[in-house]
Design a protein around this motif. Structure first.
Motif, PDB file in Angstrom:
ATOM      1  N   VAL A 182      48.688  -6.761 -42.265  1.00  0.00           N
ATOM      2  CA  VAL A 182      48.140  -6.710 -43.628  1.00  0.00           C
ATOM      3  C   VAL A 182      49.043  -5.808 -44.467  1.00  0.00           C
ATOM      4  N   GLY A 183      49.488  -6.337 -45.621  1.00  0.00           N
ATOM      5  CA  GLY A 183      50.289  -5.546 -46.558  1.00  0.00           C
ATOM      6  C   GLY A 183      49.406  -5.028 -47.674  1.00  0.00           C
ATOM      7  N   LEU A 209      46.451  -5.963 -35.327  1.00  0.00           N
ATOM      8  CA  LEU A 209      47.681  -6.036 -36.115  1.00  0.00           C
ATOM      9  C   LEU A 209      47.808  -4.786 -36.987  1.00  0.00           C
ATOM     10  N   PRO A 210      49.033  -4.460 -37.401  1.00  0.00           N
ATOM     11  CA  PRO A 210      49.232  -3.250 -38.207  1.00  0.00           C
ATOM     12  C   PRO A 210      48.979  -3.456 -39.700  1.00  0.00           C
ATOM     13  N   VAL A 211      48.823  -2.335 -40.392  1.00  0.00           N
ATOM     14  CA  VAL A 211      48.787  -2.307 -41.857  1.00  0.00           C
ATOM     15  C   VAL A 211      50.083  -1.641 -42.337  1.00  0.00           C
ATOM     16  N   TYR A 212      50.745  -2.286 -43.290  1.00  0.00           N
ATOM     17  CA  TYR A 212      51.904  -1.698 -43.972  1.00  0.00           C
ATOM     18  C   TYR A 212      51.414  -1.308 -45.360  1.00  0.00           C
ATOM     19  N   THR A 213      51.745  -0.090 -45.793  1.00  0.00           N
ATOM     20  CA  THR A 213      51.194   0.290 -47.092  1.00  0.00           C
ATOM     21  C   THR A 213      52.098   1.141 -47.977  1.00  0.00           C
ATOM     22  N   GLY A 241      41.383   2.028 -36.136  1.00  0.00           N
ATOM     23  CA  GLY A 241      42.188   1.729 -34.951  1.00  0.00           C
ATOM     24  C   GLY A 241      43.405   0.874 -35.239  1.00  0.00           C
ATOM     25  N   ALA A 242      43.601   0.456 -36.499  1.00  0.00           N
ATOM     26  CA  ALA A 242      44.800  -0.326 -36.838  1.00  0.00           C
ATOM     27  C   ALA A 242      46.024   0.585 -36.859  1.00  0.00           C
ATOM     28  N   ALA A 243      47.154   0.048 -36.389  1.00  0.00           N
ATOM     29  CA  ALA A 243      48.418   0.781 -36.511  1.00  0.00           C
ATOM     30  C   ALA A 243      48.791   0.837 -37.992  1.00  0.00           C
ATOM     31  N   LEU A 244      49.483   1.902 -38.376  1.00  0.00           N
ATOM     32  CA  LEU A 244      49.805   2.130 -39.784  1.00  0.00           C
ATOM     33  C   LEU A 244      51.296   2.357 -39.953  1.00  0.00           C
ATOM     34  N   HIS A 245      51.890   1.663 -40.921  1.00  0.00           N
ATOM     35  CA  HIS A 245      53.283   1.923 -41.291  1.00  0.00           C
ATOM     36  C   HIS A 245      53.319   2.282 -42.767  1.00  0.00           C
ATOM     37  N   GLU A 402      56.846  -5.204 -32.604  1.00  0.00           N
ATOM     38  CA  GLU A 402      56.155  -5.569 -31.353  1.00  0.00           C
ATOM     39  C   GLU A 402      54.645  -5.411 -31.495  1.00  0.00           C
ATOM     40  N   ARG A 403      54.221  -4.628 -32.467  1.00  0.00           N
ATOM     41  CA  ARG A 403      52.773  -4.513 -32.712  1.00  0.00           C
ATOM     42  C   ARG A 403      52.221  -5.811 -33.302  1.00  0.00           C
ATOM     43  N   SER A 404      53.133  -6.692 -33.784  1.00  0.00           N
ATOM     44  CA  SER A 404      52.718  -7.967 -34.377  1.00  0.00           C
ATOM     45  C   SER A 404      53.031  -9.165 -33.497  1.00  0.00           C
TER      46      SER A 404
END
Ligand SMILES: [Zn+2]
Length: 480
Positions: A182-183, A209-213, A241-245, A402-404
């Motif tokens: 998710v962006g 899946l991760p969140v990019y923000t 619990g989502a990974a965050l970038h 790899e998280r995706s």
């Protein structure tokens, strides 16, 4: 006897075919940040994969003589908005073999993937866009070809619980079609409450899946500080619990960048999966009619009209000109001078920082980000070793990916079995050429660029008509 001869013949022909590669990169300095390999080797490529890395000579249908050159995994750019061919060309000359729209995300993932299949020089992929989903639910879908909403009710108003549920549903549908996460451009929808943000993280977490923000605010003062914004997204990651970038830390934490890095470091030390990135320029760029320029931006960012510059013309804005452009429905990019060289020089070498460009036409970061790091921080300032710089451009973004998707385990590595996404460059001359005046000048020093084993740059020249770029998709599309 006849059987023995036959066996010998079979063995000989098997060996001969085993030794014949599609392509051999001969005698280059092979560097792999994961294994630490940094030695002269021969690399054999077959069927789009790195089939052999050897001290012995290898034979290939085509041989690249790479003595004196570095052979590294192609660079992975997690943050590339310009997905047009002109941008892809300059990315290729900057050593990039994969460029993904992760910060904001494509408004329609299927349309994005279909439009690029077979027409892409380098690999591509995208997140699902919270901003586009929100605009759609508010009845103001983004105009074709844009990714940022104009400031208005869809960006500035709170969503009702029903609207939040609909935005979540739209994101789930987009994740089903191959989005990599998710962006979230939170700064572009200041009306989104803390709870709305957490609810979007929850959708990412459902799918693992991760969140990019792009965080809520780049402010230096409270409330609305970059520190508060960093806390907000780290909190949402911890809760969901989502990974965050966190994207472009340099342009959202500005003078508080070192403090923001300490927050990331602290969260990681306590088990939160949070990563970050930066690009090596003192100015950023965004749409002037976006909510980033809602009233109060000068106090928040600590800058005024004169720090805003139109790309191409170099026009510095006045209040009158700002009002005209901010109120327009036309998307106009503006360069924002908001950081110092000293701060950028402190951030780039930090081991938590990946290199990602935030590239789009109009800003030199589109064409020059990766070569600039190699020229300025490895060669001139010597604040990074070449291997450390490569790690930030290859292995670290691959591990984030790899998280995706498990496919990313074959990227960002110069190892047998890895995808043949390879850059061959001259470490003595690689450099950016793009400037704020000439933002699309291609970098120099990349001699060969292989995308899935296909040469898109050969002997320093672009191979016209080569479109080996493939979609990188998330579990929704692959069914995993
Ligand atoms: Zn951004």
């Amino acid at each position: 006897m006849r059987n023995l001869l036959f066996l010998a013949f079979l063995l000989a022909s098997t060996l001969a075919s085993a030794q014949q590669y599609d392509l051999v990169i001969d005698g280059g300095r092979v560097m792999d940040p994961e294994t630490g390999l940094d030695a002269v080797r021969n690399v054999g490529i077959r069927d789009g994969k790195i089939a052999s890395i050897s001290v012995s000579p290898l034979s290939g249908r085509r041989v690249i003589h790479a003595a004196g050159l570095v052979v590294a995994p192609g660079f992975i750019d997690l943050h590339q908005h310009g997905q047009d061919l002109a941008s892809q060309r300059v990315k290729a000359f900057d050593g990039v073999t994969t460029a993904l729209e992760m910060e904001i995300g494509a408004p329609d993932v299927t349309q994005f993937l279909n439009s690029k299949e077979g027409h892409s020089i380098i690999h591509f992929g995208t997140t699902a866009s919270h901003l586009a989903a929100r605009a759609l639910v508010f009845g103001a879908p983004l105009p074709d070809g844009t990714i940022l909403p104009k400031s208005g009710p869809a960006t500035d108003q709170q969503a009702t619980p029903e609207q939040i549920a609909k935005i979540q549903q739209r994101l789930r549908e987009q994740l089903d079609t191959g989005a990599l996460g998710v962006g979230m451009g939170i700064a572009y929808c200041p009306g989104a409450t803390r709870l709305e943000i957490i609810d979007m993280f929850r959708v990412a977490a459902e799918r693992k899946l991760p969140v990019y923000t792009h965080m809520r605010s780049a402010g230096h003062v409270e409330p609305g500080s970059a520190i508060e914004s960093t806390e907000e997204v780290i909190g949402a990651a911890a809760i969901s619990g989502a990974a965050l970038h966190i994207v472009h830390l340099n342009s959202t934490c500005l003078m508080d960048s070192i403090e923001c890095l300490s927050l990331v470091e602290g969260a990681r030390a306590h088990g939160i999966d949070v990563t970050t990135e930066a690009y090596p320029y003192i100015a950023g760029m965004t749409a002037i009619n976006s909510a980033v320029f809602n009233p109060g931006w000068q106090q928040k960012l600590g800058i005024s009209y004169d720090s805003l510059v139109i790309p191409d013309t170099g026009e510095h804005l006045t209040k009158a000109r700002f009002d005209e452009l901010h109120n327009s429905t036309k998307e106009q990019w503006v360069i924002i001078y908001g950081n110092t060289q000293e701060m950028i020089d402190n951030i780039i070498p930090n081991p938590l920082i990946m290199i990602a460009s935030d590239g789009a036409i109009g800003h030199p970061r589109n064409a020059g980000t990766f070569s600039r790091v190699l020229a300025q921080y490895v060669r001139e300032k010597k604040s990074l070793t070449l291997m450390e710089a490569l790690r930030k451009m290859t292995l670290m973004p691959a591990q984030m990916l790899e998280r995706s998707t498990p496919e990313a385990r074959h990227k960002g590595r110069l190892q047998e079995g890895a995808d043949a996404d390879v850059v061959v460059f001259d470490p003595q001359t690689i450099a950016d050429r793009s400037t704020f005046e000439k933002p699309m000048e291609p970098s120099v020093g990349v001699r060969e660029l292989l995308v899935g084993g296909t040469a898109v740059i050969e002997d320093g020249k672009m191979q016209e008509g080569a479109f080996p770029g493939k979609a990188i998709v998330g579990p929704g599309k692959t069914g995993r």
